[in-house]
Motif scaffolding. Structure first.
Motif, PDB file in Angstrom:
ATOM      1  N   MET A  87       0.825  -1.185   0.000  1.00  0.00           N
ATOM      2  CA  MET A  87       0.000   0.000   0.000  1.00  0.00           C
ATOM      3  C   MET A  87       0.873   1.254   0.000  1.00  0.00           C
ATOM      4  SD  MET A  87      -2.902  -1.262  -0.371  1.00  0.00           S
ATOM      5  CE  MET A  87      -3.939   0.135  -0.311  1.00  0.00           C
ATOM      6  N   PHE A  88       2.006   1.190   0.686  1.00  0.00           N
ATOM      7  CA  PHE A  88       2.926   2.331   0.725  1.00  0.00           C
ATOM      8  C   PHE A  88       3.377   2.690  -0.685  1.00  0.00           C
ATOM      9  CE2 PHE A  88       7.263   3.961   0.820  1.00  0.00           C
ATOM     10  CZ  PHE A  88       7.117   5.055   1.646  1.00  0.00           C
ATOM     11  N   ILE A  89       3.753   1.694  -1.461  1.00  0.00           N
ATOM     12  CA  ILE A  89       4.223   1.930  -2.822  1.00  0.00           C
ATOM     13  C   ILE A  89       3.100   2.493  -3.683  1.00  0.00           C
ATOM     14  CG2 ILE A  89       5.202   0.819  -4.874  1.00  0.00           C
ATOM     15  CD1 ILE A  89       7.149   0.978  -2.545  1.00  0.00           C
ATOM     16  N   LEU A  90       1.898   1.963  -3.545  1.00  0.00           N
ATOM     17  CA  LEU A  90       0.758   2.434  -4.339  1.00  0.00           C
ATOM     18  C   LEU A  90       0.463   3.908  -4.055  1.00  0.00           C
ATOM     19  CD1 LEU A  90      -1.641   1.904  -6.249  1.00  0.00           C
ATOM     20  CD2 LEU A  90      -2.936   1.248  -4.204  1.00  0.00           C
ATOM     21  N   PHE A  91       0.334   4.269  -2.784  1.00  0.00           N
ATOM     22  CA  PHE A  91       0.038   5.662  -2.443  1.00  0.00           C
ATOM     23  C   PHE A  91       1.193   6.580  -2.827  1.00  0.00           C
ATOM     24  CE2 PHE A  91      -3.022   3.725   0.629  1.00  0.00           C
ATOM     25  CZ  PHE A  91      -4.157   4.233   0.016  1.00  0.00           C
ATOM     26  N   ASN A  92       2.413   6.107  -2.648  1.00  0.00           N
ATOM     27  CA  ASN A  92       3.585   6.889  -3.043  1.00  0.00           C
ATOM     28  C   ASN A  92       3.561   7.152  -4.542  1.00  0.00           C
ATOM     29  OD1 ASN A  92       6.017   8.209  -2.754  1.00  0.00           O
ATOM     30  ND2 ASN A  92       7.219   6.338  -2.779  1.00  0.00           N
ATOM     31  N   PHE A  93       3.224   6.150  -5.327  1.00  0.00           N
ATOM     32  CA  PHE A  93       3.156   6.298  -6.778  1.00  0.00           C
ATOM     33  C   PHE A  93       2.082   7.312  -7.169  1.00  0.00           C
ATOM     34  CE2 PHE A  93       1.284   5.018 -10.866  1.00  0.00           C
ATOM     35  CZ  PHE A  93       2.398   5.194 -11.686  1.00  0.00           C
ATOM     36  N   ILE A  94       0.912   7.215  -6.565  1.00  0.00           N
ATOM     37  CA  ILE A  94      -0.185   8.137  -6.881  1.00  0.00           C
ATOM     38  C   ILE A  94       0.207   9.575  -6.535  1.00  0.00           C
ATOM     39  CG2 ILE A  94      -2.546   8.800  -6.244  1.00  0.00           C
ATOM     40  CD1 ILE A  94      -3.091   5.756  -5.905  1.00  0.00           C
ATOM     41  N   ILE A  95       0.803   9.769  -5.376  1.00  0.00           N
ATOM     42  CA  ILE A  95       1.228  11.107  -4.962  1.00  0.00           C
ATOM     43  C   ILE A  95       2.274  11.661  -5.924  1.00  0.00           C
ATOM     44  CG2 ILE A  95       2.497  12.361  -3.163  1.00  0.00           C
ATOM     45  CD1 ILE A  95       1.004  10.548  -1.132  1.00  0.00           C
TER      46      ILE A  95
END
Length: 136
Positions: free
Chosen positions: A1-9
């Motif tokens: 989830m960290f990677i997903l939100f980081n990517f979106i941001i």
């Protein structure tokens, strides 16, 4: 989830950099943005800790990511002094690519079941907490 939100941001910040005109060129064929660079600065340590925790889940040392950064420094040093993408960059580039693939495989591999030398299995602890919540 960290990677997903980081990517979106990062995607949103890159779009904002382009819309607001906050981009700059740091290499001939590459550019960055002020907001994206600030995000990289603030997320570096948390991202490093997520990767180290993931490596510990598969019973590998967190220093494996350090080897990647040392290799990246050697590759960049070679690229600066080679002045072009010549023969000198093929071997370090292939080594970095292979090691990056190895680290990627480690990060997507299922973690060890049960405790290892780096601690307890986090999935077991989560399962125990869920069971305790329903039984009490």
């Amino acid at each position: 989830m960290f990677i997903l939100f980081n990517f979106i941001i990062r995607v949103v910040l890159t779009i904002l950099d382009n819309v607001l005109g906050l981009t700059y060129n740091y290499f001939e064929y590459s550019s960055g943005g002020t907001l994206s660079s600030l995000c990289n600065l603030f997320v570096f340590i948390p991202a490093l800790s997520v990767i180290v925790r993931r490596l510990h889940d598969v019973n590998k040392s967190g220093w494996l990511i350090g080897i990647m950064y040392i290799g990246l420094a050697v590759f960049m040093f070679t690229m600066i002094f080679a002045q072009s993408f010549g023969v000198m960059l093929i071997i370090p580039g292939l080594v970095m690519l292979g090691y990056g693939i190895y680290l990627f495989i480690l990060t997507v591999t299922e973690g060890d079941s049960g405790p290892n030398q780096y601690g307890e299995d986090p999935k077991v602890l989560v399962d125990l907490n869920i069971e305790n919540d329903y039984t009490s």
